[in-house]
Design a protein around this motif. Structure first.
Motif, PDB file in Angstrom:
ATOM      1  N   GLN A 253       0.843  -1.206   0.000  1.00 29.56           N
ATOM      2  CA  GLN A 253       0.000   0.000   0.000  1.00 29.56           C
ATOM      3  C   GLN A 253       0.876   1.253   0.000  1.00 29.56           C
ATOM      4  N   ALA A 254       1.355   1.642  -1.191  1.00 33.90           N
ATOM      5  CA  ALA A 254       2.166   2.869  -1.286  1.00 33.90           C
ATOM      6  C   ALA A 254       1.372   3.985  -1.928  1.00 33.90           C
ATOM      7  N   ASN A 255       0.538   3.609  -2.902  1.00 33.21           N
ATOM      8  CA  ASN A 255      -0.230   4.613  -3.637  1.00 33.21           C
ATOM      9  C   ASN A 255      -1.386   3.880  -4.328  1.00 33.21           C
ATOM     10  N   LEU A 256      -2.578   4.380  -4.130  1.00 36.15           N
ATOM     11  CA  LEU A 256      -3.762   3.729  -4.704  1.00 36.15           C
ATOM     12  C   LEU A 256      -3.648   3.599  -6.217  1.00 36.15           C
ATOM     13  N   ARG A 257      -2.984   4.574  -6.850  1.00 39.83           N
ATOM     14  CA  ARG A 257      -2.870   4.532  -8.321  1.00 39.83           C
ATOM     15  C   ARG A 257      -1.947   3.397  -8.765  1.00 39.83           C
ATOM     16  N   ILE A 258      -0.947   3.055  -7.962  1.00 43.82           N
ATOM     17  CA  ILE A 258      -0.062   1.924  -8.288  1.00 43.82           C
ATOM     18  C   ILE A 258      -0.852   0.615  -8.135  1.00 43.82           C
ATOM     19  N   ILE A 259      -1.656   0.538  -7.093  1.00 43.86           N
ATOM     20  CA  ILE A 259      -2.485  -0.659  -6.866  1.00 43.86           C
ATOM     21  C   ILE A 259      -3.472  -0.835  -8.026  1.00 43.86           C
ATOM     22  N   ASP A 260      -4.111   0.270  -8.417  1.00 44.38           N
ATOM     23  CA  ASP A 260      -5.090   0.202  -9.522  1.00 44.38           C
ATOM     24  C   ASP A 260      -4.445  -0.315 -10.809  1.00 44.38           C
ATOM     25  N   ALA A 261      -3.211   0.148 -11.085  1.00 43.75           N
ATOM     26  CA  ALA A 261      -2.525  -0.273 -12.315  1.00 43.75           C
ATOM     27  C   ALA A 261      -2.261  -1.782 -12.283  1.00 43.75           C
ATOM     28  N   THR A 262      -1.879  -2.291 -11.118  1.00 44.27           N
ATOM     29  CA  THR A 262      -1.606  -3.730 -10.984  1.00 44.27           C
ATOM     30  C   THR A 262      -2.892  -4.533 -11.159  1.00 44.27           C
ATOM     31  N   GLN A 263      -3.949  -4.058 -10.520  1.00 39.16           N
ATOM     32  CA  GLN A 263      -5.258  -4.730 -10.625  1.00 39.16           C
ATOM     33  C   GLN A 263      -5.709  -4.806 -12.084  1.00 39.16           C
ATOM     34  N   ARG A 264      -5.555  -3.703 -12.815  1.00 41.70           N
ATOM     35  CA  ARG A 264      -5.980  -3.674 -14.234  1.00 41.70           C
ATOM     36  C   ARG A 264      -5.172  -4.662 -15.059  1.00 41.70           C
ATOM     37  N   ARG A 265      -3.841  -4.676 -14.824  1.00 39.69           N
ATOM     38  CA  ARG A 265      -2.972  -5.573 -15.592  1.00 39.69           C
ATOM     39  C   ARG A 265      -3.331  -7.042 -15.355  1.00 39.69           C
ATOM     40  N   MET A 266      -3.777  -7.346 -14.122  1.00 37.01           N
ATOM     41  CA  MET A 266      -4.151  -8.725 -13.798  1.00 37.01           C
ATOM     42  C   MET A 266      -5.572  -9.047 -14.257  1.00 37.01           C
ATOM     43  N   GLY A 267      -6.305  -8.023 -14.668  1.00 34.64           N
ATOM     44  CA  GLY A 267      -7.680  -8.223 -15.126  1.00 34.64           C
ATOM     45  C   GLY A 267      -8.647  -8.532 -13.997  1.00 34.64           C
ATOM     46  N   LEU A 268      -8.327  -8.052 -12.791  1.00 34.47           N
ATOM     47  CA  LEU A 268      -9.170  -8.366 -11.620  1.00 34.47           C
ATOM     48  C   LEU A 268     -10.207  -7.273 -11.384  1.00 34.47           C
ATOM     49  N   PRO A 269     -11.396  -7.654 -10.886  1.00 40.31           N
ATOM     50  CA  PRO A 269     -12.340  -6.629 -10.449  1.00 40.31           C
ATOM     51  C   PRO A 269     -11.871  -6.001  -9.138  1.00 40.31           C
TER      52      PRO A 269
END
Ligand code: UT7
Length: 329
Positions: A253-269
């Motif tokens: 948990q460093a930055n919500l935008r970094i988490i969002d990018a990872t989630q998108r790349r993995m194709g996760l909801p």
């Protein structure tokens, strides 16, 4: 034999540092902090007599209680931290003393925000080899001890906290795969400039505020977005996991935008991503186990989890593990 997480516990200090508090300390505002980072508040260890080992010890005591285990049963305790109580002895030694883990050996592991993943993979080896039966991995950081509360670019980001997991042997569940990376070239963008053997503490280093976290945010952000997403995707791919197979992404948990990018790349909801950055900020080595602690009641035996982090070093990586128990069972 696999190394399975069989218990999790955490500790965060009571005192809060909110965005409104920070508005009074530096030239910042709640809107900037929330939209750029996702953080609303952090927990801060204010008691000057307490340090990282005290938070780690609280987490380990709770861990033993939850597992119904005496601390003397612990074989090995590894503490991931960048804010050791003192340069030596290791915080792991101080924690084992404070909890009464008199049969454990242990050491500190410094891999900044990836520390918990590095320590988890290290500890898992001792279970997989059959050498040990009970290994405790602690992620603990008193970031407030190295944050410059006059530097608005870093002081809004970090908080204090600790969490711990217990590793025990299991035939199928536990750590399945780990993909860990490092690039020492990242030192130019994220480091504590002084206090080590390169620049030991002097009046000059103190006056120059070189004992605090230094970060050039944008290059770290760019490397983190790519690094964390790449390893998370790669570990899915090489284990034949589709998005539907992954129950949870457990991101640093460093930055919500970094988490969002990872989630998108993995194709996760979004619903499959553990996010508590709003409450704790970046607690460095503690972020991932604190997520596991907060989501424990929702985890089921056999759930596929991908743990992912990026941080100072640079260090980054992902671990794929199968959760080992239903917490309500
Ligand atoms: O966990 C360890 C690894 N670390 C990370 O993963 C952190 C990676 N980096 C980041 O998360 C982001 O780079 C930050 C959150 C640190 C900064 O966000 P950013 O979107 O990259 O902002 P920036 O550094 O490009 O700054 C944009 C503007 C600047 O003003 P100008 O030059 O556009 O006028 C900054 O001076 O925002 C300004 N700024 C602030 N304004 C209000 C920087 N910090 C603040 C602040 N409040 N606290």
């Amino acid at each position: 034999m696999k190394a399975a997480i069989t218990a999790v516990a955490g500790y965060v200090p009571e005192d809060l540092l909110t965005n409104a508090d920070l508005e009074k300390m530096v030239d910042t505002n709640d809107e900037w902090i929330r939209t750029r980072t996702g953080i609303n508040q952090r927990h801060i260890l204010k008691d000057p007599t307490k340090a990282t080992s005290d938070m780690g010890a609280e987490a380990v005591k709770e861990l033993c209680k939850k597992r119904g285990m005496d601390p003397t049963e612990i074989d090995l305790l590894i503490c991931a931290t960048v804010t050791a109580d003192m340069p030596f002895p290791a915080t792991a030694n101080l924690i084992t003393d404070k909890v009464g883990a008199t049969n454990a050996w242990g050491w500190d592991l410094n891999a900044a925000c990836s520390g918990f993943l590095y320590a988890l993979q290290t500890g898992a080896q001792f279970i997989e080899s059959g050498k040990h039966k009970k290994v405790v991995i602690v992620g603990a950081d008193k970031m407030s001890s190295i944050v410059d509360y006059t530097d608005r670019t870093t002081c809004v980001l970090f908080g204090d906290g600790a969490a711990a997991v217990l590793l025990e042997p299991h035939e199928t569940y536990g750590v399945q795969d780990a993909l860990l990376k490092s690039d020492g070239g990242g030192v130019q963008y994220l480091r504590q400039k002084a206090g080590g053997s390169l620049h030991p503490p002097t009046h000059e280093t103190v006056d120059a505020r070189e004992h605090f976290v230094f970060q050039d945010g944008q290059p770290v952000f760019k490397a983190a977005v790519k690094g964390m997403a790449d390893v998370s995707y790669e570990i899915m791919e090489r284990n034949g996991l589709e998005a539907d197979d992954v129950a949870w992404l457990v991101p640093h948990q460093a930055n919500l935008r970094i988490i969002d990018a990872t989630q998108r790349r993995m194709g996760l909801p979004h619903e499959k991503v553990m996010i508590n950055i709003q409450d704790y900020g970046n607690t460095t080595a503690a972020t991932i186990p604190l997520c596991l602690r907060d989501w424990e009641s929702q985890l089921k035996a056999g759930d596929n989890l991908v743990l992912a982090a990026f941080g100072g070093g640079f260090t980054w990586g992902a671990i794929y593990l199968k959760w080992a128990y239903d917490s309500e069972a």
